[in-house]
Design a protein around this motif. Structure first.
Motif, PDB file in Angstrom:
ATOM      1  N   THR A  74      41.563  -6.816 -14.603  1.00 47.93           N
ATOM      2  CA  THR A  74      42.413  -6.907 -13.554  1.00 47.93           C
ATOM      3  C   THR A  74      43.218  -5.721 -13.178  1.00 47.93           C
ATOM      4  O   THR A  74      44.009  -5.481 -11.993  1.00 47.93           O
ATOM      5  CB  THR A  74      43.515  -8.011 -13.520  1.00 47.93           C
ATOM      6  N   GLU A  75      43.342  -4.814 -14.004  1.00 50.00           N
ATOM      7  CA  GLU A  75      44.319  -3.559 -14.115  1.00 50.00           C
ATOM      8  C   GLU A  75      43.359  -2.303 -13.308  1.00 50.00           C
ATOM      9  O   GLU A  75      44.005  -1.277 -13.246  1.00 50.00           O
ATOM     10  CB  GLU A  75      45.076  -3.262 -15.051  1.00 50.00           C
ATOM     11  N   HIS A  76      42.065  -2.480 -13.196  1.00 52.72           N
ATOM     12  CA  HIS A  76      41.368  -1.337 -12.697  1.00 52.72           C
ATOM     13  C   HIS A  76      41.504  -0.867 -11.411  1.00 52.72           C
ATOM     14  O   HIS A  76      42.124  -1.814 -10.532  1.00 52.72           O
ATOM     15  CB  HIS A  76      39.737  -1.853 -12.955  1.00 52.72           C
ATOM     16  N   VAL A  77      41.276   0.446 -11.102  1.00 50.05           N
ATOM     17  CA  VAL A  77      41.668   1.024  -9.887  1.00 50.05           C
ATOM     18  C   VAL A  77      40.388   1.251  -9.057  1.00 50.05           C
ATOM     19  O   VAL A  77      39.556   1.834  -9.606  1.00 50.05           O
ATOM     20  CB  VAL A  77      42.545   2.305 -10.113  1.00 50.05           C
ATOM     21  N   ASN A 211      50.119   2.379  -9.681  1.00 47.31           N
ATOM     22  CA  ASN A 211      48.620   2.535  -9.785  1.00 47.31           C
ATOM     23  C   ASN A 211      47.849   2.608  -8.651  1.00 47.31           C
ATOM     24  O   ASN A 211      46.667   2.479  -8.499  1.00 47.31           O
ATOM     25  CB  ASN A 211      47.875   1.173 -10.526  1.00 47.31           C
ATOM     26  N   LYS A 223      42.302   4.323 -15.502  1.00 47.29           N
ATOM     27  CA  LYS A 223      41.443   2.938 -14.998  1.00 47.29           C
ATOM     28  C   LYS A 223      40.862   3.119 -13.776  1.00 47.29           C
ATOM     29  O   LYS A 223      40.367   2.122 -12.983  1.00 47.29           O
ATOM     30  CB  LYS A 223      42.479   1.895 -15.120  1.00 47.29           C
ATOM     31  N   ARG A 224      40.656   4.354 -13.136  1.00 50.81           N
ATOM     32  CA  ARG A 224      39.838   4.387 -12.012  1.00 50.81           C
ATOM     33  C   ARG A 224      38.438   4.240 -12.252  1.00 50.81           C
ATOM     34  O   ARG A 224      37.839   4.625 -13.249  1.00 50.81           O
ATOM     35  CB  ARG A 224      39.875   5.738 -11.327  1.00 50.81           C
ATOM     36  N   SER A 254      43.721   1.928  -5.373  1.00 50.91           N
ATOM     37  CA  SER A 254      44.854   0.998  -5.998  1.00 50.91           C
ATOM     38  C   SER A 254      44.178  -0.180  -6.642  1.00 50.91           C
ATOM     39  O   SER A 254      43.076  -0.361  -6.936  1.00 50.91           O
ATOM     40  CB  SER A 254      45.424   0.266  -4.649  1.00 50.91           C
ATOM     41  N   THR A 255      45.186  -0.984  -6.980  1.00 49.87           N
ATOM     42  CA  THR A 255      44.642  -2.349  -7.630  1.00 49.87           C
ATOM     43  C   THR A 255      45.407  -3.558  -7.023  1.00 49.87           C
ATOM     44  O   THR A 255      46.277  -3.424  -5.938  1.00 49.87           O
ATOM     45  CB  THR A 255      45.610  -2.341  -8.917  1.00 49.87           C
TER      46      THR A 255
END
Length: 549
Positions: A74-77, A211, A223-224, A254-255
């Protein structure tokens, strides 16, 4: 006192219990929607749903990296694509509030050498996609090789600035990335900062969007993730695109969490004044009085009758959608790392409708040909032109003249669903109880169509022809333009084919066929000996083709 305390405690516990039950119901419904369309071994999605400023659902599905077999988080960019336009529009409105520019300013005030062909093109025209400036990403010279090159903003503007206008400013609404390229350059000229630097300083840092970044390819962004495309049934890495090219029209990453922060800040008037926000989220009006479903950087629509403020994005390897319902303060963000995912607006709207308490639930009914016949006709909107409704093999079909057909499914009295979409046709009757009009209600603004007396719509009903008898129609047919149309047989079916495009044609009379998927009919011509010598294609107009093989 003890009794009152116990009573309050019970009420509090009941409140927590009802919220937990409701949360579980949401999770079950959302999981079902996402798993229905998600390939667990393919590129994935991250989804966030919020209600009244609180996140009620946040989950990741599928893969973040196919080659490394990394699960989505869920935190991926992600690349945002055209959701970037919200930030560009907010920057222009913020600079206007500071007195550094006006939305009524002509673009030549900032870009002195821009050729406007005698027109006054304002910043407001650019924001609303009503400028008439041709979309550079649709230009034939925007080739695969060009998409690999880095351009600075001036070079990018030079790429399209000398092309012809598509229409006069304010005359039409036509989505144009070119307008937002110009707006990005205006932001740089007025602020004295690079576009990415301005967005970071004005929005990302003050709002705590830790992020969110401009997508510089050389920058290390935690986390991109990579993006993918689909060819047939196979996933592959997306085609390369220099992120200098989408620029202020689509180069932010973004996230879902940061998009939620952004939406809360915008809707809470922490980014812009109430007046500016309301202007950005108000439907624009064309010169002829037509209201369009676009504001200034945000698209407008509805979910089950509740107004929606939204935007989607599509850029190499990624799709995105962010939707907000002021009624109920419902926010949905969906990010995907495959540009093959094309129905995120529908998915986000379905999820918002569930939280709204009005899920999209339809049950089709059966109607006879006699009951369907009265809906057939030509209908016209003041601004959108004509729509046709025909009766074809027991089904009502909806189409533009000469265009693709979609089946409309009866749901109830005078109500039909368009294909598998979230769009409904609601018919209204006149004093004689005849179907006089219908209102098209989908995810955009509703449009009314009135029945006209012009043109006739034939009722088409398939007939059976022995398989071997179909062979006589096969062959190549040449139109006067030298264009060759091929009729091929596969088993007991005939197809009209142009290159790789193949459409089934169905017999409805002697030597007469109709296309199942498009508004077209074919009538074959015979000589005195009964030999096929040509055909007439009826689609918008009539064209004769001679059989050459």
């Amino acid at each position: 006192m003890k009794i009152k305390l116990k009573r309050n405690l019970c009420l509090l516990l009941l409140g927590f219990l009802s919220f937990a039950v409701l949360g579980q119901a949401y999770e079950t419904a959302f999981d079902a929607l996402l798993k229905e369309q998600q390939d667990s071994s393919g590129p994935g999605k991250v989804v966030l749903v919020a209600k009244d400023g609180e996140v009620i659902y946040k989950k990741a599905f599928g893969k973040a990296n196919l080659e490394l077999d990394v699960e989505m988080d869920t935190e991926h960019v992600f690349r945002l694509g055209s959701i970037t336009k919200q930030f560009t529009a907010a920057a222009i409105l913020k600079l206007a509030e500071e007195g550094k520019l006006s939305l009524k300013d002509d673009i030549t005030k900032f870009i002195k050498d821009y050729p406007v062909h005698g027109h006054a093109i304002t910043l407001e025209h650019l924001l609303a996609h009503t400028s008439g400036i041709r979309n550079y990403t649709n230009l034939p010279q925007f080739t695969a090789e060009v998409r690999k090159k880095d351009y600075n903003p001036e070079e990018l503007i030079n790429f399209f600035k000398d092309g012809p206008m598509d229409f006069s400013p304010g005359e039409k609404h036509a989505y144009s990335n070119s307008g937002y390229i110009l707006l990005g350059r205006v932001i740089e000229i007025v602020s004295g900062k690079m576009y990415g630097e301005y967005i970071d300083a004005a929005f990302f840092q003050p709002l705590g969007m830790k992020n969110s970044f401009y997508d510089y390819s050389s920058k290390l962004i935690p986390k991109r993730i990579p993006g993918y495309q689909k060819k047939g049934n196979t996933y592959e890495n997306s085609d390369y695109l220099s992120m200098t090219l989408p620029y202020a029209a689509g180069s932010l990453v973004s996230t879902v969490e940061d998009l939620f922060i952004w939406n809360e800040a915008v809707m809470g008037d922490f980014v812009l004044s109430t007046k500016s926000r309301e202007k950005a989220h108000a439907a624009q009006v064309l010169n002829n009085g037509k209201i369009i479903d676009y504001g200034l950087g945000w698209r407008l629509g509805n979910v089950q009758g509740s107004p929606s403020i939204k935007h989607g994005g599509l850029v190499n390897g990624f799709t995105s959608n962010a939707l907000y319902l002021p009624d109920g303060r419902i926010f949905v963000a969906v990010l995907s790392n495959c540009d093959c995912t094309r129905s995120l607006d529908v998915l986000a709207s379905k999820m918002a409708a569930i939280v709204l308490g009005k899920p999209y639930q339809w049950k089709e009914i059966e109607l006879s040909n006699k009951q369907l016949e009265p809906y057939k006709g030509v209908y016209e909107s003041e601004y959108e032109g004509q729509k046709m409704i025909s009766l074809q093999d027991g089904d009502l079909m909806y189409f533009n003249r000469g265009g693709s057909k979609s089946k409309i499914h009866p749901l109830g009295k005078d109500q039909f669903r368009l294909g598998n979409s979230l769009t409904v046709l609601q018919f209204k009757r006149n004093s004689n109880k005849n179907r006089a009009s219908f209102e098209l209600k989908g995810l955009g603004l509703p449009v009314k169509y009135d029945r006209t007396s012009s043109g006739t719509i034939p009722t088409l009903k398939a007939i059976q022809i022995p398989s071997d008898a179909l062979e006589r129609y096969t062959g190549e047919y040449r139109f006067p333009s030298k264009f060759v149309f091929v009729i091929v047989r596969e088993g007991n079916k005939l197809y009209g084919q142009v290159g790789r495009d193949k459409k089934e044609i169905v017999p409805y009379g002697e030597n007469k066929f109709f296309a199942k998927e498009i508004d077209a009919r074919i009538i074959f011509s015979l000589d005195n000996d009964g030999k096929i010598i040509g055909l007439t294609k009826i689609q918008n107009d009539k064209m004769y083709a001679e059989k050459i093989k």
